[in-house]
Scaffold this active site. Structure first.
Site, PDB file in Angstrom:
ATOM      1  CB  CYS A   1      -1.032  -0.188   1.222  1.00 19.35           C
ATOM      2  SG  CYS A   1      -2.347   1.112   1.189  1.00 19.35           S
TER       3      CYS A   1
ATOM      4  CD  GLU B   1      -2.765  -6.196   4.319  1.00 20.89           C
ATOM      5  OE1 GLU B   1      -2.937  -5.280   4.443  1.00 20.89           O
ATOM      6  OE2 GLU B   1      -1.859  -6.816   3.283  1.00 20.89           O
TER       7      GLU B   1
ATOM      8  CG  HIS C   1      -4.456  -3.552   2.000  1.00 23.30           C
ATOM      9  ND1 HIS C   1      -3.542  -3.177   2.846  1.00 23.30           N
ATOM     10  CD2 HIS C   1      -4.884  -2.437   1.383  1.00 23.30           C
ATOM     11  CE1 HIS C   1      -3.628  -1.942   3.067  1.00 23.30           C
ATOM     12  NE2 HIS C   1      -4.484  -1.464   2.160  1.00 23.30           N
TER      13      HIS C   1
END
Length: 213
Positions: A83, A197, A195
């Site tokens: 990011c 994750e 992202h």
């Protein structure tokens, strides 16, 4: 055999808990450090980051992450920016004025803007978007090597990196008809605007390949 070791920098700005959990799920030992380590103490490095470019870079400088990232890039070991951590890899960010970045990837971080003739769109760009590959072999040898073009990742951003050299663009996506830089790479340094994750199985595969080096 010991597990791969990944160092995540805790300079006060970033989605640290989710990143660490995802990396652990991929089989690595995670070291979350709130004191800047030396480059020779790190095997694999993750630069997180959320929010405004200038605020994130200011926090990185206070912590020592800017110098660490430059030194670590010289080691040839894997580094991943996520990011705003990806945006920090660029030379200049244009959010709330011009601000210097780490400078590992020539180019600027600019606000998303509609393509000519397209109606204005809402910012930030939030949600799932497909990853597109600029060239057939572009993902070979990178953390995206197990991703299929068109698989989706999760984005939350209003700015994106614009590399000076198109060869630095690892992946793109679209917001409306605007082409968005989704990932960049230069030698051992990779940055993803999305992202991983929060991107489900696709994101975990990307992290696993980053860990594998």
């Amino acid at each position: 055999m010991s597990s791969p070791k990944v160092t995540v920098l805790d300079f006060g700005i970033g989605n640290l808990f989710s990143v660490c959990r995802a990396v652990e799920k991929c089989g690595a030992d995670v070291e979350l450090v709130d004191t800047c380590p030396r480059a020779d103490q790190v095997e694999r490095l993750i630069l997180p980051g959320v929010g405004a470019f200038a605020k994130c870079l200011a926090a990185m400088r206070r912590y020592g992450a800017v110098d660490l990232a430059r030194e670590f890039a010289e080691t040839g070991r894997p580094m991943l920016g996520i990011c705003v951590g990806m945006q920090a890899l660029f030379e200049i960010g244009e959010e709330f004025g011009e601000h210097p970045g780490i400078g590992l990837i020539p180019g600027r971080v600019q606000k998303l803007a509609p393509a000519p003739g397209e109606n204005a769109f809402k910012l930030p760009h939030i949600g799932w978007a497909p990853l597109e590959r600029p060239a057939p072999d572009r993902w070979d040898g990178t953390p995206l090597r197990s991703v299929l073009p068109g698989e989706y990742a999760y984005f939350v951003h209003s700015f994106h990196g614009m590399p000076e050299h198109p060869s630095a663009i690892l992946a793109t996506t679209h917001y409306g008809s605007t082409r968005v830089t989704a990932a960049v790479a230069h030698e051992n340094v990779t940055g993803v605007q999305f992202h991983p994750e929060r991107s489900g199985p696709v994101g975990l595969r990307i992290l696993k390949q980053f860990i594998a080096g």
